[in-house]
Motif scaffolding. Structure first.
Motif, PDB file in Angstrom:
ATOM      1  N   VAL A  43      23.993  -0.267  -3.346  1.00  0.00           N
ATOM      2  CA  VAL A  43      25.399   0.017  -3.062  1.00  0.00           C
ATOM      3  C   VAL A  43      25.861   1.224  -3.870  1.00  0.00           C
ATOM      4  CG1 VAL A  43      27.760  -0.891  -3.235  1.00  0.00           C
ATOM      5  CG2 VAL A  43      25.915  -2.355  -2.404  1.00  0.00           C
ATOM      6  N   GLY A  44      25.368   1.354  -5.096  1.00  0.00           N
ATOM      7  CA  GLY A  44      25.747   2.493  -5.942  1.00  0.00           C
ATOM      8  C   GLY A  44      25.309   3.830  -5.366  1.00  0.00           C
ATOM      9  N   ILE A  45      24.160   3.849  -4.700  1.00  0.00           N
ATOM     10  CA  ILE A  45      23.710   5.096  -4.070  1.00  0.00           C
ATOM     11  C   ILE A  45      24.612   5.435  -2.888  1.00  0.00           C
ATOM     12  CG2 ILE A  45      21.840   6.155  -2.718  1.00  0.00           C
ATOM     13  CD1 ILE A  45      19.875   4.525  -4.472  1.00  0.00           C
ATOM     14  N   THR A  46      24.963   4.434  -2.098  1.00  0.00           N
ATOM     15  CA  THR A  46      25.788   4.666  -0.914  1.00  0.00           C
ATOM     16  C   THR A  46      27.237   4.971  -1.278  1.00  0.00           C
ATOM     17  OG1 THR A  46      24.402   3.114   0.297  1.00  0.00           O
ATOM     18  CG2 THR A  46      26.489   3.687   1.302  1.00  0.00           C
ATOM     19  N   LEU A  47      27.780   4.243  -2.216  1.00  0.00           N
ATOM     20  CA  LEU A  47      29.200   4.374  -2.585  1.00  0.00           C
ATOM     21  C   LEU A  47      29.350   4.611  -4.087  1.00  0.00           C
ATOM     22  CD1 LEU A  47      30.367   1.259  -0.529  1.00  0.00           C
ATOM     23  CD2 LEU A  47      30.543   3.646   0.196  1.00  0.00           C
ATOM     24  N   PRO A  48      28.948   5.785  -4.578  1.00  0.00           N
ATOM     25  CA  PRO A  48      28.990   6.002  -6.029  1.00  0.00           C
ATOM     26  C   PRO A  48      30.395   5.960  -6.616  1.00  0.00           C
ATOM     27  CG  PRO A  48      28.419   8.030  -4.885  1.00  0.00           C
ATOM     28  CD  PRO A  48      28.447   6.947  -3.862  1.00  0.00           C
ATOM     29  N   ALA A  49      31.377   6.495  -5.910  1.00  0.00           N
ATOM     30  CA  ALA A  49      32.748   6.515  -6.450  1.00  0.00           C
ATOM     31  C   ALA A  49      33.302   5.102  -6.584  1.00  0.00           C
ATOM     32  CB  ALA A  49      33.650   7.364  -5.558  1.00  0.00           C
ATOM     33  N   GLU A  50      33.050   4.259  -5.575  1.00  0.00           N
ATOM     34  CA  GLU A  50      33.549   2.884  -5.600  1.00  0.00           C
ATOM     35  C   GLU A  50      32.865   2.052  -6.682  1.00  0.00           C
ATOM     36  OE1 GLU A  50      32.931   4.663  -3.002  1.00  0.00           O
ATOM     37  OE2 GLU A  50      34.636   4.540  -1.670  1.00  0.00           O
ATOM     38  N   MET A  51      31.638   2.421  -7.034  1.00  0.00           N
ATOM     39  CA  MET A  51      30.903   1.699  -8.073  1.00  0.00           C
ATOM     40  C   MET A  51      31.118   2.323  -9.445  1.00  0.00           C
ATOM     41  SD  MET A  51      29.338  -0.840  -6.594  1.00  0.00           S
ATOM     42  CE  MET A  51      28.045  -1.332  -7.712  1.00  0.00           C
ATOM     43  N   ILE A  59      19.949  11.482  -8.795  1.00  0.00           N
ATOM     44  CA  ILE A  59      18.964  10.640  -8.137  1.00  0.00           C
ATOM     45  C   ILE A  59      17.756  11.521  -7.874  1.00  0.00           C
ATOM     46  CG2 ILE A  59      19.909  11.091  -5.836  1.00  0.00           C
ATOM     47  CD1 ILE A  59      19.053   8.200  -5.108  1.00  0.00           C
ATOM     48  N   ASP A  60      16.583  10.946  -7.981  1.00  0.00           N
ATOM     49  CA  ASP A  60      15.391  11.745  -7.716  1.00  0.00           C
ATOM     50  C   ASP A  60      14.384  10.952  -6.890  1.00  0.00           C
ATOM     51  OD1 ASP A  60      13.121  10.682  -9.740  1.00  0.00           O
ATOM     52  OD2 ASP A  60      15.060  10.655 -10.755  1.00  0.00           O
ATOM     53  N   PHE A  61      13.682  11.685  -6.070  1.00  0.00           N
ATOM     54  CA  PHE A  61      12.540  11.170  -5.319  1.00  0.00           C
ATOM     55  C   PHE A  61      11.420  12.143  -5.573  1.00  0.00           C
ATOM     56  CE2 PHE A  61      15.585   8.515  -3.258  1.00  0.00           C
ATOM     57  CZ  PHE A  61      14.867   7.426  -2.806  1.00  0.00           C
ATOM     58  N   GLY A  62      10.335  11.656  -6.163  1.00  0.00           N
ATOM     59  CA  GLY A  62       9.249  12.554  -6.560  1.00  0.00           C
ATOM     60  C   GLY A  62       9.758  13.492  -7.633  1.00  0.00           C
ATOM     61  N   GLU A  63       9.567  14.770  -7.435  1.00  0.00           N
ATOM     62  CA  GLU A  63      10.013  15.787  -8.388  1.00  0.00           C
ATOM     63  C   GLU A  63      11.365  16.382  -8.004  1.00  0.00           C
ATOM     64  OE1 GLU A  63       8.326  16.563 -11.249  1.00  0.00           O
ATOM     65  OE2 GLU A  63       6.991  14.919 -10.688  1.00  0.00           O
ATOM     66  N   THR A  64      11.933  15.952  -6.880  1.00  0.00           N
ATOM     67  CA  THR A  64      13.205  16.490  -6.404  1.00  0.00           C
ATOM     68  C   THR A  64      14.347  15.667  -6.966  1.00  0.00           C
ATOM     69  OG1 THR A  64      12.091  17.138  -4.355  1.00  0.00           O
ATOM     70  CG2 THR A  64      14.487  17.161  -4.338  1.00  0.00           C
ATOM     71  N   GLU A  65      15.260  16.332  -7.653  1.00  0.00           N
ATOM     72  CA  GLU A  65      16.391  15.658  -8.283  1.00  0.00           C
ATOM     73  C   GLU A  65      17.675  16.350  -7.858  1.00  0.00           C
ATOM     74  OE1 GLU A  65      17.751  14.182 -12.734  1.00  0.00           O
ATOM     75  OE2 GLU A  65      16.157  15.655 -12.534  1.00  0.00           O
ATOM     76  N   ARG A  66      18.749  15.555  -7.716  1.00  0.00           N
ATOM     77  CA  ARG A  66      20.009  16.112  -7.257  1.00  0.00           C
ATOM     78  C   ARG A  66      21.157  15.242  -7.738  1.00  0.00           C
ATOM     79  NH1 ARG A  66      21.318  17.403  -0.933  1.00  0.00           N
ATOM     80  NH2 ARG A  66      23.318  18.398  -1.303  1.00  0.00           N
ATOM     81  N   LEU A  67      22.327  15.874  -7.944  1.00  0.00           N
ATOM     82  CA  LEU A  67      23.517  15.115  -8.314  1.00  0.00           C
ATOM     83  C   LEU A  67      23.906  14.199  -7.158  1.00  0.00           C
ATOM     84  CD1 LEU A  67      25.718  17.830 -10.060  1.00  0.00           C
ATOM     85  CD2 LEU A  67      24.657  15.839 -11.139  1.00  0.00           C
ATOM     86  N   LEU A  68      24.163  12.955  -7.457  1.00  0.00           N
ATOM     87  CA  LEU A  68      24.494  11.969  -6.432  1.00  0.00           C
ATOM     88  C   LEU A  68      25.804  12.313  -5.730  1.00  0.00           C
ATOM     89  CD1 LEU A  68      23.427   9.363  -5.206  1.00  0.00           C
ATOM     90  CD2 LEU A  68      24.644   8.097  -6.960  1.00  0.00           C
ATOM     91  N   ALA A  69      26.777  12.838  -6.474  1.00  0.00           N
ATOM     92  CA  ALA A  69      28.099  13.125  -5.911  1.00  0.00           C
ATOM     93  C   ALA A  69      28.068  14.251  -4.878  1.00  0.00           C
ATOM     94  CB  ALA A  69      29.073  13.464  -7.028  1.00  0.00           C
TER      95      ALA A  69
END
Length: 193
Positions: A43-51, A59-69
């Motif tokens: 839920v935090g990934i989908t709705l970061p502001a509400e959480m 958030i990162d997958f493999g070596e790729t990282e990015r701001l969630l917002a």
């Protein structure tokens, strides 16, 4: 069997019951915590502001990282689904492990349900290993999908964890098959005598 051997066997069986009972409840506790954390993370990934997740969380997958917002909502939903699938596979594997300990506690070493749980545990571990191989490339692509062509990432990485799950899953699967054969042989011997 002498009285001493019988007493030793009873002690061993009591030890097996106690360790199995402890492990059954330990795995149950871990599964409950994993379920709650899995829901919060998904839920935090989908709705970061509400959480109440801060704008500087990444958030990162493999070596790729990015701001969630800064990730568009539909991409966050996709990342959430990828995360939920991983957590779900691990929860099902953990549930099968819990059932194995429960059946060992009940002294059902060669019962068909015990063997089915051992085999299922192995299958789900293999499934997670295979899923882990593909989740980083898919996740990195979803993570950067809104970037212009040429800036998107397809990160293929193998960190060894995938192979650990594949090897452990294969070992459990093989162990289940061997136990099944041993149970069949023991049953045939009982019928022969």
């Amino acid at each position: 069997m002498t009285a001493s051997e019988a007493a030793d066997r009873d002690k061993q069986l009591t030890r097996i019951r106690r360790v199995s009972a402890f492990m059954k409840w330990a795995v149950t506790f871990i599964l409950l915590i994993s379920l709650v954390l899995g829901v919060v993370i998904t839920v935090g990934i989908t709705l970061p502001a509400e959480m109440l997740i801060g704008a500087d969380e990444t958030i990162d997958f493999g070596e790729t990282e990015r701001l969630l917002a800064e990730i568009p909502q539909m991409q966050r939903v996709g990342l959430s689904v990828l995360t939920a699938i991983a957590i779900g596979i691990l929860l099902v594997a953990g549930w099968n492990m819990r059932q194995v300990f429960k059946r060992f506690q009940d002294m059902e070493f060669f019962a068909p349900k015990t063997l089915a749980n051992v085999i299922a545990f192995g299958v789900w571990l293999i499934a997670f290993g295979v899923y882990d191989l593909f989740s980083d490339p898919i996740g990195s692509l979803v993570l950067t999908y809104d970037y212009p062509p040429g800036k998107r990432a397809l990160d293929i990485s193998i960190d060894g964890g995938e192979f650990s799950f594949l090897i452990l899953g294969s070992l459990m699967l093989l162990f289940g098959w061997i136990l099944r054969e041993a149970a069949l042989i023991a049953d045939e011997n009982r019928q022969f005598i």
